[in-house]
Structures are given as structure tokens and as C-alpha cells.
Design a protein around this motif. Structure first.
Motif: not given
Length: 677
Positions: A120-123, A136-137, A181-184, A187-191
Motif C-alpha cells: 500500500p505504501s513504500a514502507v 497506484d489506483e 499503510n500511509q495512504r491518504t 484506501w488509507g487513513g481511518p480503519f
């Protein structure tokens, strides 16, 4: 189906809506390495079929990738791959039409060993080599399409269902946890957004396969991860996947970056079942529990407590393919118990080797290691009742040979009798119980307290002789090593000689770590007590903070001994320990204040202490006791004395090679030889 008088809960059938399971025993998912081997699907077919004949109710395969991004290895996305998998499903259903087999769909996400890994994120994972590509989408939609396609192909291949793994740090669980998951975006943010990808996978798979197909979702009920999922999030997700069409929820207790052991022998039996039980109360569909449930009485107790509907046992099915049949027939004392050593199973899986089992080398080798009846039964003498001698005697007698087993000691087991004394290794008692029962059943002539000579063996009229006399501890060439302060690891483990308060251990292999564990241990073994285990590893089962561990400090009791663990090698201390358990031993000893030194040169031992040099700088360690764990020497004198005999003489186990004490190698060698004689 007739009622099972033994373990009635375990052998009661279960209606799961889309089908009926004949009992509550699940062979859990485990990657075998056969998935990528030449002729691997034919070998897998026999591996799973043997477990089906052994009486399990449900099988879940090792993880299969939905696409190339999911991992390096076996995937299912094409018609050609469907044909390969049909070999496995056909074999299982032919072995027992009542046994159901589901395929696990595994997308490793940031843990995938491929340049195309995605997340989901580049972590970057702490245990991964690469930084994943953030989806991406369009990438997200591709992954969803691939999950759907993989499930549909599994149905075409004859599977009764699929399991989607949403735990362990793999792709789906990475969407769920905020730190990965550091997306904004949506697909990210609140649970509610972070679990959207999981729910889309479940919905699309259910829509693709229809209502008559088993759909299992594996959830991290307690992920053992700092800042992992909260209990409310676990419940929310479990209810959501149930509403989305999941047939069964399978609880998992793992995130590969966790600093809590969940699968090692130091973990108490059924340690995490209470968490499954708590989640089960929130759902109306069946729930699976897992982890360190290795005997039928333990599984029966979990079911009777209401903590689960189905018991997952993966490694126990490696150790004994007939586990379920033996339990049903009241022969639990004949079960070859999984001791959770991980040496031939998970350690192999995580290093790209074919999986097997330390106590059962036939696991995953059913087509090549066959215990066929002997064409001409022979009289065979086996000298040494350690792991190698016991294994040879068991298999040879099973095949019809008349075996006489000698040992100079008063009990069977050899080095296993030392291992069982180490806190956290109590499961070795089970292996010795199994061998004792096999000796009785196979009518092996066991002669303890008998030190045989070459003359006795020559006069015995044997057709073949097997020397499995093991090893003797090696005494290193160190000035003053005969000083009263120096004792062997055997004397330290058995308590034959006292151990002082200030201790140096020479040798940091497996035995050195075991000795350090034993002499620093205080109180009851936490492997036998779930509450003690939770305190020592910082787990809060009662309050379930995030991940079960956030904000919880481990409390490790120690007896106050000052211990330093020494090795000559420049490599990190403990680097040679098992891939999946070595870190637990290092961390446990570090928490007890054990000092670890590498690159040590030993200069001498006298009344002042142990004289060493590290990096060229001399030091004197003021110690009361020096415990020598500096390797072993093969005990092969008897073999050499028989060199001139006309009888065929074999040398196996530690007597054959003692560079390292290696029960896995010794048992494997013994079983292959016994299958051929």
C-alpha cells in the motif's frame, strides 16, 4: 459416521453451510518447497493424499501466489497451472472423498522476494531486502483482478475452497495497519478505508466462485506487533468479512516482524486459543484456532472450552501423517509428536529449501522414502539408543527386520536426554515417549545398561551391525583446561557438578545457548505456563492493547548469575542458530544480561580466571566456572574394531559426523538407511 469414543468433540462433524467437514481437524497451510520442485506437484499429491488417508477433515495447501508480484514461486493464474493443481486435488479426493482441500492464496506484499514487490505504501519491512513499490489506483485494481482470477482458477482445479491470508505482514495485513499503510486516499487513513482492500478482495472472490465454495479468511487476531491492530479493529474486520461472504474465519497470531515467538517450542501449548475464543463470541460462522496445538487432548480441551470450532495443526501433520487416525482409535501414545523445533520445516521454508520434519524425514518425501516390507528379513544389531539408533531400529523393525538395540545407559534417548532438561525444550519428552512405544510395538529387543564389545557383536550371528554410538564432548586445546573450574556441558546440564555465580561458556553454538538458558533460568519453565510466557515476552492477553503488546514491557526472571557466552568466530554470536528460532534465544539471553563475545582467543585458565584476548587486547574473566561447549568428537572406536569382520557394518549419527550435534541429520540418515537394508 459412528461416534468417536476418544476425543468426541474433535471427531464430531461440522456443517459449515456450503459443505460438511467430517471432523474438526485441519491440516493448516505450510509452504513445502515442492511447489517449485521438479515433479513437485506429483510429490505434493502423495504428501497431501497420505494425510487424507490419515484421517484429517480439511487440508489447506501452502501459499500459492495470484501473480508475479505476490512472490517468487508457484502461482495460479493460467489454464496450464490449473492442470498442475488438479493432480493434487484429484489425489486427495481419491484418497478420501470426504476430505476437503482448500488452496491458500498468498500475496506476500512487501515481504515478496521479487523486484516487482508491491505494498500500500513504500514502507520497507525490517526483514525484507527491498523497498516495495506503492500501489497506484490501477495497481490496486490489478491486484483485485488477480485475486479474483486466482480463486476462480482454484475452483476449476478442483479445490473445495480457498483461504485468503490477511495476516503476518503480507499484502492484505499491510493495508490494515497504519504504520504500513500511509495512504491518504480512499484506501488509507481511518480503519474503514484501510480495510477496504481486504473487503474488496473477499467480495470479488465470493462473486467469482459462487455460493457453493468454501471461503476462509485468515485474520491476525493478535498480531504481536507494536502499534498493530487494536481489538476493536480485529472485531470490526472479522464481522465485515463475515458479512462479505466468508465461510470460516481462521485466527493467526503472527507478524513476521514481531519480537514475540509464536511457533517455537518455548511457546506453551494452545497459548493463543483464548484470543480465538474471544473473537468466536463475536461471529456466527465457524472459527479456526492455531499455534502450538500438537496433541489430541490439547485440541479436545480447546474445543470443549468453546475457544474454537476447528483446530489447525500444520507441523503436527508433518510429524505424523496418521495423527488423526491414531487419535480416533485411542492410540495417542503412538503419535509422533511435533516438538516445534522448526529445524526441518520452517527453517527450510524460509531459506528456500524443501520442507520435511526432524522427527519424520518421510514428510514431503513420501515418493522417495518408502518403508516397504523387507524382501529378506535380517537380524540386525544397533549399538546406541540415541536419535539415530532409535530411528533406525524403529524403521528397520517396522519393515520386518529383527532388531536388537543396545545402549550402555539406563534409558533411551542419548543427547535428547540432555535437551529435555533445558527450559523450553520439554517437548523432547514426547519424542522419547514415541520411540519407547515404537520399541514395544515393533518388538525391538532393547538391552539397556549393556556395553557391547566387538567380540560380542561378532559372536552374535547378526547379518548387519549399525553403530550409532554418538559422540563425546570435545576438550579444546587451551592451557589449563583441566583446572577444577572447567566442567563439561554434560555435567552442567545434568547437575553432576556445581555451577558458580560467575560463569564463562566456551562455545556459542546450540549447546552453548542451551546451557546459558538453563543456568540463568529462574522458576518454572514459561513453556509450561501461558501466564509466565506472556510476562516474559510482553503480551497482554487480558486487555489486548494494539497488537497485544503495545506498551507492555517484558519481565524476564533471572537467578542473578553473571554469564558470558564466548566464541572464536568473528561472526555475530548465534548466527548459526535456526532461522525462525535463533532470534528468540538471543533475545531471551540478552534480556537476562548474558554478555556475548565473538572473535575470542583463549589464552589459558588458572586460579585468577579465564584469560582471553578480544581484538588483540588481553582480558581476564573473573569467573567461578567455565563450561566447555566446544563441539564433539565422534565415538567410533567400536566401528573401527569391526573393520575386519565379514558382516556389513554401518556408521550413522554423531558417530558418523559430529561437527555439530545435528539430530535432524542423524535421524534423516538413519531412516534412509533403514529403508534400504
Amino acid at each position: 459416521m459412528t461416534a468417536a469414543p476418544h476425543y468426541p468433540a474433535l471427531f464430531s462433524p461440522l456443517d459449515i453451510g456450503v459443505t460438511r467437514l467430517k471432523n474438526r481437524i485441519l491440516m493448516g497451510s505450510m509452504h513445502t518447497g515442492l511447489e517449485e520442485a521438479e515433479g513437485g506437484f506429483e510429490r505434493m499429491a502423495e504428501f497431501y493424499a497420505e494425510r487424507a488417508r490419515g484421517g484429517v477433515g480439511l487440508i489447506i495447501t501452502g501459499g500459492i501466489f495470484p501473480n508475479h508480484e505476490g512472490g517468487r514461486g508457484s502461482k495460479l493464474s493460467t489454464v496450464q497451472e490449473v492442470a498442475q493443481h488438479r493432480v493434487v486435488t484429484s489425489a486427495v479426493h481419491a484418497a478420501d472423498p470426504d476430505v476437503k482441500i482448500c488452496m491458500q492464496i498468498l500475496h506476500m506484499g512487501a515481504l515478496a522476494d521479487t523486484p516487482d514487490l508491491v505494498a500500500p505504501s513504500a514502507v520497507k519491512s525490517r526483514i525484507s531486502k527491498r523497498v516495495p513499490h506503492a500501489l497506484d489506483e490501477a495497481g490496486i485494481q490489478k491486484q483485485l483482478d488477480d485475486f479474483e482470477n486466482c480463486a476462480l482458477k482454484a475452483k476449476e482445479a478442483g479445490y473445495d475452497g480457498v483461504e485468503i491470508i490477511g495476516s503476518a505482514g503480507y499484502l492484505l495485513s499491510a493495508f490494515l495497519v497504519e504504520k504500513t499503510n500511509q495512504r491518504t486516499d480512499a484506501w488509507g487513513g481511518p480503519f474503514e478505508n484501510r480495510m477496504r482492500f481486504v473487503l474488496e478482495v473477499v467480495r470479488r472472490v465470493r462473486a467469482a466462485v459462487g455460493d457453493d465454495f468454501v471461503l476462509i479468511f485468515r485474520i491476525a487476531a493478535m498480531d504481536m506487533l507494536q502499534d498493530g491492530m487494536s481489538w476493536d479493529e480485529v472485531v470490526t474486520l472479522a464481522k465485515a468479512v463475515e458479512a462479505a461472504g466468508v465461510t470460516i474465519v481462521s485466527t493467526h497470531f503472527c507478524w513476521h516482524e514481531s519480537f514475540v515467538p509464536t511457533i517455537a517450542t518455548m511457546v506453551p501449548r494452545a497459548a493463543f486459543a483464548v484470543v480465538t475464543g474471544r473473537l468466536r463470541k463475536q461471529l456466527s460462522i465457524p472459527v479456526i484456532t492455531s499455534n502450538r496445538i500438537n496433541m489430541p487432548d490439547v485440541a479436545e480441551d480447546v474445543l470443549n472450552c468453546g475457544d474454537a470450532d476447528i483446530i489447525s495443526m500444520a507441523r503436527p501433520m508433518l510429524a505424523d501423517a496418521d495423527f488423526a487416525r491414531k487419535a480416533r482409535e485411542g492410540r495417542a501414545d503412538e503419535i509422533n509428536t511435533c516438538i516445534a523445533c522448526n529445524q526441518a520445516c520452517l527453517d527450510h521454508a524460509f531459506t528456500g529449501q524443501e520442507v520435511s520434519c526432524l522427527v519424520n524425514p518421510r514428510a514431503c518425501h513420501e515418493t522417495v522414502l518408502r518403508y516397504e516390507p523387507a524382501a529378506v528379513p535380517k537380524r540386525i544389531a544397533v549399538v546406541g539408543a540415541g536419535p539415530a539408533g532409535l530411528s533406525f531400529a524403529d524403521v528397520a523393525a517396522q519393515r520386518g527386520h529383527k532388531v536388537t538395540l543396545f545402549d550402555a545407559g539406563s534409558e533411551i534417548g542419548g543427547q535428547f536426554n540432555l535437551a529435555k532438561r533445558v527450559p523450553g525444550k520439554e517437548e523432547f519428552y514426547e519424542t522419547l515417549r514415541y520411540f519407547a512405544r515404537m520399541i514395544e510395538l515393533r518388538d525391538v529387543d532393547l538391552r539397556l545398561n549393556t556395553r557391547v564389545s566387538a567380540e560380542m557383536l561378532r559372536a552374535g550371528g547378526y547379518d548387519q551391525i549399525v553403530i550409532a554410538t554418538g559422540i563425546v564432548p570435545r576438550t579444546p586445546d587451551i592451557d589449563g583446561i583441566g583446572h577444577p573450574k572447567a566442567i563439561s556441558y554434560v555435567d552442567a546440564i545434568t547437575g553432576a557438578k556445581p555451577v558458580g555465580q560467575k560463569v564463562a561458556i566456551i562455545g556459542a553454538g546450540g549447546i552453548g545457548f542451551d546451557v546459558a538458558e538453563l543456568i540463568t533460568h529462574q522458576g518454572k519453565s514459561s513453556a509450561l505456563d501461558i501466564d509466565l510466557f506472556a510476562k516474559e515476552w510482553g503480551v497482554d492477553f487480558a486487555n489486548h492493547p494494539r497488537g497485544g503488546v503495545s506498551g507492555v514491557e517484558p519481565v524476564v526472571p533471572t537467578n542473578g548469575r553473571e554469564v558470558v557466552l564466548l566464541q572464536r568466530k568473528e561472526s555475530p554470536v548465534g548466527a548459526g542458530l535456526g532461522r525462525t528460532t535463533g532470534w528468540t534465544h538471543r533475545l531471551s539471553l540478552q534480556r537476562r544480561g548474558v554478555e556475548m563475545m565473538n572473535g575470542v582467543t583463549y589464552l589459558g585458565l588458572d586460579d585468577d580466571g579465564l584469560k582471553i584476548a578480544v581484538g588483540g587486547a588481553p582480558r581476564v574473566l573473573d569467573v567461578d566456572t567455565v563450561i566447555v561447549c566446544a563441539g564433539q568428537t565422534p565415538l567410533r572406536g567400536l566401528f573401527d574394531e569391526l573393520a575386519d569382520t565379514d558382516v556389513l557394518v554401518w556408521l550413522i549419527g554423531g558417530a558418523f559426523e559430529a561437527a555439530e550435534l545435528d539430530a535432524k541429520k542423524a535421524i534423516n540418515q538413519a531412516c534412509f538407511l533403514a529403508a534400504e537394508v
